[in-house]
Design a protein around this motif. Structure first.
Motif, PDB file in Angstrom:
ATOM      1  N   VAL A   1       8.169   9.910   1.359  1.00 53.05           N
ATOM      2  CA  VAL A   1       7.304  10.423   2.431  1.00 53.05           C
ATOM      3  C   VAL A   1       5.916   9.800   2.255  1.00 53.05           C
ATOM      4  O   VAL A   1       4.895  10.482   2.305  1.00 53.05           O
ATOM      5  CB  VAL A   1       7.251  11.972   2.442  1.00 53.05           C
ATOM      6  CG1 VAL A   1       8.547  12.554   2.943  1.00 53.05           C
ATOM      7  CG2 VAL A   1       6.904  12.519   1.048  1.00 53.05           C
ATOM      8  N   GLU A   2       5.916   8.493   2.051  1.00 51.76           N
ATOM      9  CA  GLU A   2       4.683   7.775   1.741  1.00 51.76           C
ATOM     10  C   GLU A   2       3.636   7.889   2.838  1.00 51.76           C
ATOM     11  O   GLU A   2       2.443   8.035   2.555  1.00 51.76           O
ATOM     12  CB  GLU A   2       4.989   6.297   1.484  1.00 51.76           C
ATOM     13  CG  GLU A   2       5.628   6.023   0.144  1.00 51.76           C
ATOM     14  CD  GLU A   2       5.817   4.532  -0.090  1.00 51.76           C
ATOM     15  OE1 GLU A   2       4.907   3.910  -0.666  1.00 51.76           O
ATOM     16  OE2 GLU A   2       6.873   3.990   0.319  1.00 51.76           O
TER      17      GLU A   2
ATOM     18  N   ARG B   1       2.110   8.778  -5.667  1.00 53.06           N
ATOM     19  CA  ARG B   1       3.334   8.609  -6.469  1.00 53.06           C
ATOM     20  C   ARG B   1       4.432   9.550  -5.981  1.00 53.06           C
ATOM     21  O   ARG B   1       5.582   9.144  -5.796  1.00 53.06           O
ATOM     22  CB  ARG B   1       3.059   8.903  -7.951  1.00 53.06           C
ATOM     23  CG  ARG B   1       2.305   7.828  -8.703  1.00 53.06           C
ATOM     24  CD  ARG B   1       2.472   7.995 -10.199  1.00 53.06           C
ATOM     25  NE  ARG B   1       2.160   9.343 -10.661  1.00 53.06           N
ATOM     26  CZ  ARG B   1       2.778   9.963 -11.653  1.00 53.06           C
ATOM     27  NH1 ARG B   1       3.786   9.380 -12.277  1.00 53.06           N
ATOM     28  NH2 ARG B   1       2.420  11.168 -12.026  1.00 53.06           N
ATOM     29  N   LEU B   2       4.069  10.823  -5.791  1.00 52.27           N
ATOM     30  CA  LEU B   2       5.060  11.793  -5.333  1.00 52.27           C
ATOM     31  C   LEU B   2       5.578  11.414  -3.946  1.00 52.27           C
ATOM     32  O   LEU B   2       6.783  11.515  -3.668  1.00 52.27           O
ATOM     33  CB  LEU B   2       4.445  13.192  -5.318  1.00 52.27           C
ATOM     34  CG  LEU B   2       5.382  14.339  -4.933  1.00 52.27           C
ATOM     35  CD1 LEU B   2       6.552  14.431  -5.907  1.00 52.27           C
ATOM     36  CD2 LEU B   2       4.617  15.663  -4.878  1.00 52.27           C
ATOM     37  N   GLY B   3       4.673  10.965  -3.087  1.00 48.82           N
ATOM     38  CA  GLY B   3       5.090  10.539  -1.758  1.00 48.82           C
ATOM     39  C   GLY B   3       6.053   9.377  -1.807  1.00 48.82           C
ATOM     40  O   GLY B   3       7.027   9.326  -1.045  1.00 48.82           O
TER      41      GLY B   3
ATOM     42  N   GLN C   1       3.048  10.244   4.962  1.00 44.53           N
ATOM     43  CA  GLN C   1       2.416  11.556   4.931  1.00 44.53           C
ATOM     44  C   GLN C   1       1.454  11.665   3.762  1.00 44.53           C
ATOM     45  O   GLN C   1       0.342  12.197   3.890  1.00 44.53           O
ATOM     46  CB  GLN C   1       3.500  12.647   4.835  1.00 44.53           C
ATOM     47  CG  GLN C   1       2.988  14.057   5.066  1.00 44.53           C
ATOM     48  CD  GLN C   1       4.130  15.050   5.179  1.00 44.53           C
ATOM     49  OE1 GLN C   1       5.286  14.670   5.312  1.00 44.53           O
ATOM     50  NE2 GLN C   1       3.818  16.328   5.120  1.00 44.53           N
ATOM     51  N   ALA C   2       1.853  11.129   2.600  1.00 45.44           N
ATOM     52  CA  ALA C   2       0.980  11.163   1.427  1.00 45.44           C
ATOM     53  C   ALA C   2      -0.281  10.329   1.656  1.00 45.44           C
ATOM     54  O   ALA C   2      -1.393  10.752   1.317  1.00 45.44           O
ATOM     55  CB  ALA C   2       1.738  10.651   0.208  1.00 45.44           C
ATOM     56  N   LYS C   3      -0.109   9.153   2.241  1.00 44.40           N
ATOM     57  CA  LYS C   3      -1.260   8.288   2.496  1.00 44.40           C
ATOM     58  C   LYS C   3      -2.236   8.946   3.474  1.00 44.40           C
ATOM     59  O   LYS C   3      -3.463   8.837   3.309  1.00 44.40           O
ATOM     60  CB  LYS C   3      -0.793   6.934   3.043  1.00 44.40           C
ATOM     61  CG  LYS C   3      -0.112   6.055   2.010  1.00 44.40           C
ATOM     62  CD  LYS C   3       0.411   4.768   2.639  1.00 44.40           C
ATOM     63  CE  LYS C   3       1.102   3.887   1.606  1.00 44.40           C
ATOM     64  NZ  LYS C   3       1.669   2.661   2.221  1.00 44.40           N
ATOM     65  N   LYS C   4      -1.710   9.617   4.474  1.00 51.04           N
ATOM     66  CA  LYS C   4      -2.575  10.296   5.452  1.00 51.04           C
ATOM     67  C   LYS C   4      -3.369  11.411   4.787  1.00 51.04           C
ATOM     68  O   LYS C   4      -4.575  11.558   5.027  1.00 51.04           O
ATOM     69  CB  LYS C   4      -1.719  10.849   6.585  1.00 51.04           C
ATOM     70  CG  LYS C   4      -2.530  11.503   7.704  1.00 51.04           C
ATOM     71  CD  LYS C   4      -1.624  11.976   8.831  1.00 51.04           C
ATOM     72  CE  LYS C   4      -2.443  12.643   9.945  1.00 51.04           C
ATOM     73  NZ  LYS C   4      -1.559  13.097  11.058  1.00 51.04           N
ATOM     74  N   LEU C   5      -2.718  12.191   3.935  1.00 49.44           N
ATOM     75  CA  LEU C   5      -3.412  13.262   3.219  1.00 49.44           C
ATOM     76  C   LEU C   5      -4.512  12.692   2.328  1.00 49.44           C
ATOM     77  O   LEU C   5      -5.652  13.168   2.343  1.00 49.44           O
ATOM     78  CB  LEU C   5      -2.417  14.052   2.363  1.00 49.44           C
ATOM     79  CG  LEU C   5      -1.546  15.081   3.071  1.00 49.44           C
ATOM     80  CD1 LEU C   5      -0.464  15.582   2.127  1.00 49.44           C
ATOM     81  CD2 LEU C   5      -2.401  16.241   3.566  1.00 49.44           C
ATOM     82  N   VAL C   6      -4.163  11.685   1.546  1.00 51.27           N
ATOM     83  CA  VAL C   6      -5.121  11.104   0.603  1.00 51.27           C
ATOM     84  C   VAL C   6      -6.301  10.489   1.348  1.00 51.27           C
ATOM     85  O   VAL C   6      -7.460  10.646   0.934  1.00 51.27           O
ATOM     86  CB  VAL C   6      -4.426  10.069  -0.305  1.00 51.27           C
ATOM     87  CG1 VAL C   6      -5.461   9.251  -1.081  1.00 51.27           C
ATOM     88  CG2 VAL C   6      -3.475  10.774  -1.263  1.00 51.27           C
ATOM     89  N   SER C   7      -6.037   9.813   2.432  1.00 53.63           N
ATOM     90  CA  SER C   7      -7.122   9.216   3.217  1.00 53.63           C
ATOM     91  C   SER C   7      -8.092  10.290   3.712  1.00 53.63           C
ATOM     92  O   SER C   7      -9.317  10.109   3.664  1.00 53.63           O
ATOM     93  CB  SER C   7      -6.535   8.446   4.398  1.00 53.63           C
ATOM     94  OG  SER C   7      -7.554   7.898   5.207  1.00 53.63           O
TER      95      SER C   7
ATOM     96  N   ALA D   1       2.292  20.333   0.212  1.00 56.88           N
ATOM     97  CA  ALA D   1       1.482  19.548   1.143  1.00 56.88           C
ATOM     98  C   ALA D   1       2.295  18.436   1.797  1.00 56.88           C
ATOM     99  O   ALA D   1       1.943  17.954   2.877  1.00 56.88           O
ATOM    100  CB  ALA D   1       0.270  18.954   0.419  1.00 56.88           C
ATOM    101  N   LEU D   2       3.383  18.038   1.129  1.00 56.11           N
ATOM    102  CA  LEU D   2       4.264  16.996   1.664  1.00 56.11           C
ATOM    103  C   LEU D   2       5.518  17.591   2.312  1.00 56.11           C
ATOM    104  O   LEU D   2       6.455  16.852   2.635  1.00 56.11           O
ATOM    105  CB  LEU D   2       4.659  16.026   0.543  1.00 56.11           C
ATOM    106  CG  LEU D   2       3.514  15.200  -0.044  1.00 56.11           C
ATOM    107  CD1 LEU D   2       3.990  14.405  -1.251  1.00 56.11           C
ATOM    108  CD2 LEU D   2       2.906  14.278   0.996  1.00 56.11           C
TER     109      LEU D   2
END
Length: 315
Positions: free
Chosen positions: A165-166, A158-160, A168-174, A53-54
């Motif tokens: 790739v924080e 954490r993985l982001g 991208q991770a924040k966008k997915l989680v949001s 996903a990242l």
């Protein structure tokens, strides 16, 4: 002079950041990297899905525990491409060091066993740091909060952070948080069904306790996990205890071998005590894949599937 001071401040700031490294929580302990890992090995489909996903495929040098227990999906295979599987089930140290990784993403009973050959301590001498799936931390630390969807959200973040790739991770989680909130609004005022999750036919049922993510998923879908009081993430209970709770709905883990979850339901129909429960009598169940019921990107859609199957009025 002002230009020089500005450049100097930027250099000092960069050096300070480098000195601090990248730090994330790892079962209550700091996991620190000087630089983002460049060669990672991942265990299990759910954690691999997080990395896919990242868009981290170019940094994955191997997978473990993918084909030994269940079938993959065409989507997974396409995303995986030519990334090799180093071990069909649990890896050995030799499997891992052969590809010279700098990080292993796994969990307790997700590629590692307490006291086993593969642990963060046994991998450290080879320069391999271990990022531990948070859901599994309870196996070494009973003082953990009960399951919530933060098990997914925080591990993605954490993985982001570790892989830098924080955003991208924040966008997915949001996005997932917004989808989850919408489902919970729909189920908030519905009758909460008694739900039992079963991981395949067995002499003693293997299921999800209060620390496993399906406990939170069932709640979000408008149900109550009848094994919520089980003081573990995944563990065994008794058929008598399950039948006494009289589940109204079943979540059956579908490994997609044979007839999958249908075989498990037929097992329950023939079981001396489970055959008398409301869920079995009324044939109310859903089959969900392994990666849908372990922390990973498939969780949110799985909650929606559960909600619609449990509450037909939502369809």
């Amino acid at each position: 002079m002002r230009y020089f001071l500005t450049i100097l401040a930027m250099v000092i700031s960069a050096n300070s950041t480098a000195a601090q490294g990248i730090t994330v929580d790892n079962c209550g302990e700091p996991l620190v990297f000087d630089n983002p890992p460049e060669r990672i090995v991942i265990h299990d489909m759910n954690m691999t899905d997080m990395a896919f996903a990242l868009d981290l495929q170019d940094r994955i040098v191997g997978l473990t525990g993918i084909t030994g227990w269940y079938k993959t999906s065409p989507e997974f295979d396409q995303l995986r491409g030519d990334i090799p599987e180093l071990a069909a089930k649990y890896p050995t140290i030799e499997n891992l060091i052969a590809v010279d990784p700098d990080m292993f993403f796994a969990g307790w009973y997700y590629g590692m066993r307490p006291g086993g050959d593969i642990t963060p301590d046994t991998l450290a001498p080879f320069g391999i740091k271990t990022m531990i799936l948070t859901e599994s931390c309870v196996h070494l630390d009973k003082d953990r909060p009960v399951a919530s969807m933060d098990l997914l959200f925080n591990d993605m973040l954490r993985l982001g952070r570790v892989m830098q790739v924080e955003d991208q991770a924040k966008k997915l989680v949001s996005g997932w948080q917004a989808e989850l909130a919408a489902i919970e609004r729909q189920t908030a005022n519905l009758e909460r069904l008694r739900v039992f999750l079963l991981d395949g036919p067995a002499d003693a049922p293997f299921t999800a306790g209060k620390f496993a993510i399906p406990d939170a998923m069932i709640s979000a879908a408008g149900g109550v996990n009848i094994t919520h009081d089980l003081d573990t993430s995944w563990g065994r209970t008794s058929w008598e205890a399950v039948a006494a709770a009289n589940p109204e709905f079943l979540v059956l883990l579908d490994y997609q071998t044979g007839n999958g979850a249908l075989d498990t339901f037929k097992f329950l129909q023939e079981h001396p005590v489970m055959s008398q429960t409301d869920a079995v009598i009324n044939q109310r169940w859903i089959g969900l894949r392994y990666e849908e019921l372990t922390p990973g990107p498939a969780n949110i859609q799985a909650i929606e599937k559960m909600a619609q199957a449990m509450h037909p009025e939502l369809n």
